[in-house]
Scaffold this active site. Structure first.
Site, PDB file in Angstrom:
ATOM      1  N   LYS A   1       0.840  -1.198   0.000  1.00 19.38           N
ATOM      2  CA  LYS A   1       0.000   0.000   0.000  1.00 19.38           C
ATOM      3  C   LYS A   1       0.880   1.255   0.000  1.00 19.38           C
ATOM      4  O   LYS A   1       0.590   2.220  -0.698  1.00 19.38           O
ATOM      5  CB  LYS A   1      -0.937   0.006   1.211  1.00 19.38           C
ATOM      6  CG  LYS A   1      -1.906   1.201   1.273  1.00 19.38           C
ATOM      7  CD  LYS A   1      -2.994   1.146   0.228  1.00 19.38           C
ATOM      8  CE  LYS A   1      -3.843   2.416   0.123  1.00 19.38           C
ATOM      9  NZ  LYS A   1      -4.840   2.590   1.177  1.00 19.38           N
TER      10      LYS A   1
ATOM     11  N   LYS B   1      -0.844  11.782   5.211  1.00 21.09           N
ATOM     12  CA  LYS B   1      -0.606  10.732   6.222  1.00 21.09           C
ATOM     13  C   LYS B   1       0.113   9.546   5.571  1.00 21.09           C
ATOM     14  O   LYS B   1       1.096   9.030   6.112  1.00 21.09           O
ATOM     15  CB  LYS B   1      -1.947  10.270   6.799  1.00 21.09           C
ATOM     16  CG  LYS B   1      -1.822   9.196   7.876  1.00 21.09           C
ATOM     17  CD  LYS B   1      -3.093   8.338   7.988  1.00 21.09           C
ATOM     18  CE  LYS B   1      -3.149   7.285   6.907  1.00 21.09           C
ATOM     19  NZ  LYS B   1      -4.053   6.140   7.161  1.00 21.09           N
TER      20      LYS B   1
END
Lengths: 291, 291
Positions: A170, A238
């Site tokens: 990811k 983030k």
């Protein structure tokens, strides 16, 4: 299967609903109790804590925001670890640092609870349509057992490697995506500064070697100057923080990722955290005023 | 139509051959006379200079390497401008700075010769298969007249704007493509440093939000560690030099492009100019040794 679902934001709500539609029994918990309502209407069972949500189920799915959030709902007081029975499986769909996924898995293993780190790609649309890509790390047998469940929420299920490998994947995905958005923004800035219509440039590029879904989507938003999220830039910020954390931890030179992260810092700094990441174009415009 | 073709490298050779197959009469010129041979076998006529190649034809196509090369064959001694008749059209398929395209067009206009800047994307494969994307700048009427000719060498033909707009579009395309390759390299480095097989990471990403043809192609070469070109990195380095030249000239902040350019500088510096651009991975490995 009997499933406990923890975290009912835009993604979790849609994914839990798809599990219900596929015939699974679903217990739910969310920090904001009102977030449970739409799921209860579909037949889910409300619970009062992550521990209660994890009791008497085969699988516990979590999808929250940060690594600390996952730690809290899994290992914190009244957390999953207090309710989950030995042999059950925690599937974490959140995007968090690989090291945090490994830590949590190791704490769960001490209680005989398995874990897959299984972050997803495809956004709210993919969650609603059950077309998400799921990139999973963990034991291959556990992944195989969970495949029928995962196929109710995603279309592409790839077991990448041991625990943490899903989060590494990811992170790779997000660094490429964010780099792509910044590259599209620099292209848009270059085009308009050169007096060329970026909408036409984008159209031409959509058939060439730079073509991608991201150019179609984020380039389209730049051409229209429509910076409503989409994906809020604070979430990509983030994610790039996770990428850079890994780079710092392992001593990896990642000059492109670093540049993207700084541009995202600037976007957050100018108050654009709730805007779509395509608003990176406006950072470049401030750095060199539109002509 | 009667066409003069100048520049018979991998791209020009394939494109001129497609013009011949489409029934056009083609005269050819190349710096290296032996480069003309394969075209003569297909029925092309050899000429002794760009001026001779440009005489008695309706359209002159050029595809050479740098802006100086185009200037030389078009405006230099025995150049196109000395042979081309008023009303003919120069189509330059090279990738060069927009400002150079504008300069050359303006010199040609003084002799009544039209020009389109029409760089292409799609590589040697696209040139052979006549599936190139052609991004063109120049007069809309001239573009419309040239469409039948261009459709013999490319599949997607987009008129982007006035002269130079094709080159601006190509610069945008190349910066996105090169950024993408560097991003894929950073992802590959992160994956292998984390002990995760990049081939599997790539497979998972090919179905997600970071998916693109470039990930498939260049990511595939990184997974196999096959750095044979493909596209020689020295050509992408040249293209990023054009991008940064525009940025410097107009005072545009392009932090991502700058980072990519530096990594390409490093690849050239370590002797990798003839390698595929996917060899950017090896630059990152030198910057932080493989674990």
């Amino acid at each position: 299967m009997k499933v406990g679902y923890i975290g009912l934001g835009a993604m979790g709500r849609a994914m839990a609903a798809n599990l219900l539609r596929a015939g699974h029994e679903v217990a739910v918990w969310a920090r904001r109790p009102e977030a449970m309502q739409p799921l209860l209407a579909l037949g889910a069972r409300a619970t009062g804590s992550p521990a209660e949500c994890a009791a008497d189920v085969d699988v516990i799915c979590t999808i929250v925001t940060t690594g600390d959030d996952v730690r809290q709902v899994v290992l914190g007081p009244r957390g999953v670890i207090e309710g989950a029975r030995a042999g059950s499986v925690v599937i974490d769909h959140s995007t968090i640092p690989p090291s945090v996924a490994r830590d949590i898995a190791s704490a769960l293993a001490g209680c005989g609870v398995h874990m897959l780190d299984a972050p997803v790609s495809g956004g709210e649309r993919g969650a609603i349509d059950a077309t998400l890509s799921i990139m999973a790390g963990g034991d291959a047998d556990v992944f195989a057992r969970m495949k029928p469940l995962l196929s109710a929420v995603g279309r592409t299920l790839v077991h990448v490697g041991p625990i943490g490998a899903g989060q590494v994947t990811k992170a790779c995905n997000q660094l490429i995506l964010c780099a792509f958005i910044e590259a599209a923004a620099e292209a848009a800035r270059l085009a308009s500064a050169s007096g060329v219509d970026f909408a036409k440039v984008r159209e031409a590029m959509l058939h060439g070697s730079a073509a991608s879904r991201a150019l179609d989507l984020f380039g389209g938003k730049m051409a229209l100057r429509d910076f409503t999220a989409g994906v809020q830039s604070r979430l990509h910020h983030k994610d790039m923080g996770i990428v850079m954390g890994e780079a710092v931890g392992m001593g990896l030179a990642m000059p492109l990722s670093a540049a993207v992260w700084q541009q995202l810092n600037a976007l957050i700094g100018q108050g654009g955290g709730m805007q779509d990441t395509s608003a990176l174009l406006t950072v470049l415009e401030r750095q060199s005023r539109p002509t």
